[in-house]
Motif scaffolding. Structure first.
Motif, short mmCIF file in Angstrom:
data_model
loop_
_atom_site.label_atom_id
_atom_site.label_comp_id
_atom_site.label_asym_id
_atom_site.label_seq_id
_atom_site.Cartn_x
_atom_site.Cartn_y
_atom_site.Cartn_z
N GLY A 1 31.09 70.77 -7.55
CA GLY A 1 32.13 69.83 -7.15
C GLY A 1 31.66 68.81 -6.13
O GLY A 1 32.25 67.74 -6.00
N GLN A 2 30.60 69.14 -5.38
CA GLN A 2 30.05 68.21 -4.39
C GLN A 2 28.87 67.42 -4.95
O GLN A 2 28.04 66.91 -4.22
N ARG A 3 28.79 67.35 -6.27
CA ARG A 3 27.79 66.56 -7.00
C ARG A 3 26.36 67.07 -6.84
O ARG A 3 25.40 66.31 -6.92
N PHE A 4 26.21 68.35 -6.59
CA PHE A 4 24.88 68.97 -6.67
C PHE A 4 24.60 69.24 -8.13
O PHE A 4 25.50 69.58 -8.90
N ASP A 5 23.35 69.09 -8.54
CA ASP A 5 22.94 69.51 -9.88
C ASP A 5 22.62 71.00 -9.80
O ASP A 5 21.76 71.41 -9.02
N VAL B 1 19.46 74.25 -7.21
CA VAL B 1 20.45 73.24 -6.83
C VAL B 1 19.69 72.05 -6.28
O VAL B 1 18.75 72.21 -5.50
N SER B 2 20.09 70.85 -6.70
CA SER B 2 19.38 69.66 -6.25
C SER B 2 20.35 68.51 -6.02
O SER B 2 21.43 68.44 -6.62
N LYS B 3 19.93 67.61 -5.13
CA LYS B 3 20.70 66.42 -4.77
C LYS B 3 19.82 65.59 -3.85
O LYS B 3 19.02 66.15 -3.09
N TYR B 4 19.95 64.28 -3.90
CA TYR B 4 19.18 63.34 -3.05
C TYR B 4 17.67 63.44 -3.25
O TYR B 4 16.90 63.09 -2.36
N GLY B 5 17.20 63.97 -4.37
CA GLY B 5 15.77 64.13 -4.58
C GLY B 5 15.21 65.41 -3.97
O GLY B 5 14.01 65.61 -3.95
N ARG C 1 13.27 77.74 -0.07
CA ARG C 1 13.88 76.88 0.94
C ARG C 1 13.98 75.44 0.44
O ARG C 1 13.19 75.02 -0.40
N PRO C 2 14.91 74.68 0.99
CA PRO C 2 15.04 73.28 0.58
C PRO C 2 13.75 72.49 0.81
O PRO C 2 13.07 72.68 1.81
N GLY C 3 13.44 71.63 -0.15
CA GLY C 3 12.26 70.78 -0.07
C GLY C 3 12.42 69.59 -0.99
O GLY C 3 13.32 69.53 -1.82
N GLY D 1 8.78 67.86 -10.26
CA GLY D 1 9.63 68.96 -10.70
C GLY D 1 9.46 70.24 -9.90
O GLY D 1 10.12 71.24 -10.16
N GLU D 2 8.59 70.23 -8.90
CA GLU D 2 8.33 71.40 -8.07
C GLU D 2 8.91 71.16 -6.67
O GLU D 2 8.84 70.04 -6.15
N ILE D 3 9.46 72.20 -6.07
CA ILE D 3 9.99 72.08 -4.71
C ILE D 3 8.82 72.15 -3.74
O ILE D 3 8.09 73.14 -3.68
#
Length: 140
Positions: A19-23, A40-44, A65-67, A72-74
């Motif tokens: 709902g918060q536009r995360f993929d 989960v992804s958003k903003y690149g 962790r977020p990165g 295509g890799e975090i």
């Protein structure tokens, strides 16, 4: 007085993120560690999460962790003292202010949606995954 955070179920967290536009998609890397992992992804930027085992203190387990997404890799954020870099298994690029701003915003929104605590040093800015300073290289 500290605010009380409500514990959400893992499915509630996934629908809130959507709902918060995360993929939100099944994770490729996380699926090897946990069968029900989600990327989960958003903003690149991206992170991998899964449902926490029963009996733990939270409902969401962070697998990766977020990165920043590189090919295509975090990627991991590395601080080399004079500059921060995003490093994946194949490439390393300098982190720009826009990259760091996007990563910080992504991390804050993810923590808020999952009900995770944000520590003081994290609220000041983006924290790195590892620190490599030239002046301490080779020190025991």
């Amino acid at each position: 007085m500290a605010k009380k955070t409500t514990q959400r179920s893992f499915n509630d967290v996934l629908s809130l993120l959507g709902g918060q536009r995360f993929d939100v998609a099944p994770a490729q890397d996380g699926s090897r560690r946990t069968p029900a992992g989600f990327k989960v992804s958003k903003y690149g930027c991206a992170a991998e999460i899964a449902e926490a085992p029963s009996g733990s203190d939270g409902t969401v387990l962070v697998l990766a962790r977020p990165g920043w997404l590189l090919g295509g890799e975090i990627s991991r954020l590395v601080d080399k003292g004079y500059q921060k870099f995003f490093k994946s298994s194949k490439i390393e690029i300098p982190a720009t202010a826009d990259h760091l701003r996007a990563l910080h915003t992504f991390t804050e929104e993810l923590n808020e949606a999952t009900g995770s605590a944000t520590l003081y040093n994290q609220s000041l800015g983006t924290t790195s995954d590892s620190y490599h300073y030239d002046r301490v290289k080779g020190r025991e």
